[in-house]
Motif scaffolding. Structure first.
Motif, PDB file in Angstrom:
ATOM      1  N   ALA A  13      70.113  50.255  91.284  1.00 54.03           N
ATOM      2  CA  ALA A  13      69.117  51.053  90.809  1.00 54.03           C
ATOM      3  C   ALA A  13      69.766  51.926  89.663  1.00 54.03           C
ATOM      4  CB  ALA A  13      68.471  51.817  91.840  1.00 54.03           C
ATOM      5  N   LEU A  14      69.183  52.374  88.720  1.00 55.16           N
ATOM      6  CA  LEU A  14      69.801  53.360  87.797  1.00 55.16           C
ATOM      7  C   LEU A  14      69.439  54.449  88.046  1.00 55.16           C
ATOM      8  CD1 LEU A  14      71.567  53.459  85.196  1.00 55.16           C
ATOM      9  CD2 LEU A  14      69.427  53.720  83.904  1.00 55.16           C
ATOM     10  N   LEU A  15      70.246  55.434  88.733  1.00 52.72           N
ATOM     11  CA  LEU A  15      69.965  56.741  89.293  1.00 52.72           C
ATOM     12  C   LEU A  15      70.480  57.914  88.042  1.00 52.72           C
ATOM     13  CD1 LEU A  15      71.438  56.423  92.814  1.00 52.72           C
ATOM     14  CD2 LEU A  15      69.167  55.603  92.008  1.00 52.72           C
ATOM     15  N   VAL A  16      69.493  58.817  88.221  1.00 55.70           N
ATOM     16  CA  VAL A  16      69.628  59.835  87.103  1.00 55.70           C
ATOM     17  C   VAL A  16      69.042  61.114  87.887  1.00 55.70           C
ATOM     18  CG1 VAL A  16      69.187  58.340  85.360  1.00 55.70           C
ATOM     19  CG2 VAL A  16      67.397  59.359  86.127  1.00 55.70           C
ATOM     20  N   ARG A  17      69.446  62.169  86.992  1.00 52.29           N
ATOM     21  CA  ARG A  17      68.816  63.676  87.535  1.00 52.29           C
ATOM     22  C   ARG A  17      67.281  63.510  86.908  1.00 52.29           C
ATOM     23  NH1 ARG A  17      73.572  64.476  85.376  1.00 52.29           N
ATOM     24  NH2 ARG A  17      72.943  64.892  83.220  1.00 52.29           N
ATOM     25  N   PRO A  18      66.625  64.058  87.815  1.00 49.41           N
ATOM     26  CA  PRO A  18      65.163  64.403  87.491  1.00 49.41           C
ATOM     27  C   PRO A  18      64.787  64.706  86.029  1.00 49.41           C
ATOM     28  CG  PRO A  18      65.513  65.069  89.737  1.00 49.41           C
ATOM     29  CD  PRO A  18      66.697  65.081  89.260  1.00 49.41           C
ATOM     30  N   TYR A  40      71.379  62.243  96.956  1.00 47.71           N
ATOM     31  CA  TYR A  40      72.047  63.171  95.917  1.00 47.71           C
ATOM     32  C   TYR A  40      71.188  63.639  95.209  1.00 47.71           C
ATOM     33  CZ  TYR A  40      76.228  60.906  97.658  1.00 47.71           C
ATOM     34  OH  TYR A  40      77.564  60.475  98.556  1.00 47.71           O
ATOM     35  N   GLY A  41      69.634  63.804  95.520  1.00 50.43           N
ATOM     36  CA  GLY A  41      68.786  64.472  94.644  1.00 50.43           C
ATOM     37  C   GLY A  41      68.483  63.958  93.213  1.00 50.43           C
ATOM     38  N   LEU A  42      68.593  62.486  93.462  1.00 53.00           N
ATOM     39  CA  LEU A  42      68.451  61.890  91.917  1.00 53.00           C
ATOM     40  C   LEU A  42      67.189  61.106  91.845  1.00 53.00           C
ATOM     41  CD1 LEU A  42      72.118  60.480  91.348  1.00 53.00           C
ATOM     42  CD2 LEU A  42      71.067  62.628  90.505  1.00 53.00           C
ATOM     43  N   GLN A  43      66.701  60.553  90.811  1.00 50.78           N
ATOM     44  CA  GLN A  43      65.588  59.708  90.615  1.00 50.78           C
ATOM     45  C   GLN A  43      65.902  58.457  90.209  1.00 50.78           C
ATOM     46  OE1 GLN A  43      63.221  61.288  87.491  1.00 50.78           O
ATOM     47  NE2 GLN A  43      62.271  59.313  87.231  1.00 50.78           N
ATOM     48  N   ALA A  44      65.552  57.303  90.844  1.00 49.07           N
ATOM     49  CA  ALA A  44      65.546  55.949  90.226  1.00 49.07           C
ATOM     50  C   ALA A  44      65.070  55.510  89.177  1.00 49.07           C
ATOM     51  CB  ALA A  44      65.205  54.891  91.427  1.00 49.07           C
TER      52      ALA A  44
END
Length: 310
Positions: free
Chosen positions: A89-94, A158-162
């Protein structure tokens, strides 16, 4: 020895997910380490009972960091292996959009598995390697990078968004992990086993690799992995990491290892352990001429010849 397993961390790695599939993991303290090297060193130092690390993936082959650590240093033994299907998955900050992404990070072994997707969707993004995929997610959380390729399960940790899921260049990609500990007696054979060794040639000569492989071929032993690694002694100096079908207690495998011990400068036995990709009932049949019974019959024949009982 503490009842703990070291593993490539931090929390949220594919390594941790694979480790938790082992029944005995529920009875051990699972301790993340920052690198493969530090996890294996924890075993060597007596800080952990065993270490669980990636050793091979179906896209790029052997994980060189792990192979090199098993080749060098105080000997360790592979106890068992686990296969895990891998998709990223590509994980990013919200709130981050695809157009915001300028830097991406993951473990180096992940790059070949997402290279085409990256070229298509983020052609201008700069790749930065991390100690693990979960560590890349942690660095995104801290603002060091814009996105990380990791397991979707790491997002919540880690509090991230997929932002994107199901990313892989190759269908059915898998990574092989191994449980490694101090040298010990191999587990009993299951009829679907694997033996791992490292071989060093005495000298570089024409047909040298053929001589090594011939010890397996002449006994009907199939090879599952063959990878050369530099010894550090100069250009052209290599050792060979080999996985072969069979168990050291098999007569044909034992004879192959004896033959290799005679012709090699050094042989490092890394263990005989159950294969994760096949059940004993589904193992590839041994050629009739290469069975333990045939080897024992041949040995008896030689003994009779020595006694004059032709």
């Amino acid at each position: 020895m503490p009842a703990s397993y070291a593993y490539l961390g931090p929390e949220g790695t594919f390594t941790e997910v694979a480790l938790r599939t082992l029944p005995e993991a529920a009875t051990r303290e699972l301790t993340p380490y920052v690198s493969v090297q530090s996890a294996l060193d924890a075993v060597r130092a007596g800080e952990a009972e065993a270490a669980f690390v990636p050793i091979e993936n179906s896209v790029e082959g052997g994980i060189t960091t792990t192979l090199d650590e098993l080749v060098a240093g105080e000997p360790l033994t592979i106890y068992r292996e686990v296969l895990l299907s891998i998709t990223f998955a590509l994980l990013v900050r919200p709130g981050t959009k695809l157009t915001d992404i300028k830097t991406v990070s993951a473990h180096p072994a992940a790059q070949p598995q997402v290279r085409n997707w990256l070229r298509t969707h983020l052609p201008d993004a700069v790749w930065e390697s991390a100690a693990s995929n979960a560590d890349a997610a942690r660095l995104v959380q801290e603002g060091r990078y814009d996105a990380a390729f990791a397991g979707e399960f790491a997002a919540a940790r880690y509090g991230l968004q997929a932002l994107e899921t199901g990313i892989h260049d190759a269908e059915n990609a898998q990574t092989r992990f191994v449980l490694v500990g101090r040298p010990a007696r191999p587990a009993a054979p299951t009829s679907a086993d694997k033996t791992s060794v490292v071989l060093w040639q005495r000298d570089d000569h024409p047909g040298g690799l053929r001589d090594l492989l011939g010890e397996f071929a002449s006994r009907g032993i199939n090879l599952m992995l063959l990878q050369s690694r530099p010894t550090g002694a100069g250009i052209g100096n290599y050792c060979f990491c080999i996985d072969a079908e069979g168990h050291i207690s098999d007569r044909r495998m034992a004879e192959a290892l004896m033959g290799l011990k005679r012709i090699c400068l050094q042989v490092r036995f890394l263990g005989s352990y159950p294969r994760a990709d096949i059940a004993p009932a589904g193992a590839r049949p041994t050629p009739a001429w290469a069975s333990d019974e045939e080897f024992m019959a041949a040995s008896d024949w030689v003994a009779r010849c020595q006694d004059g009982r032709f």
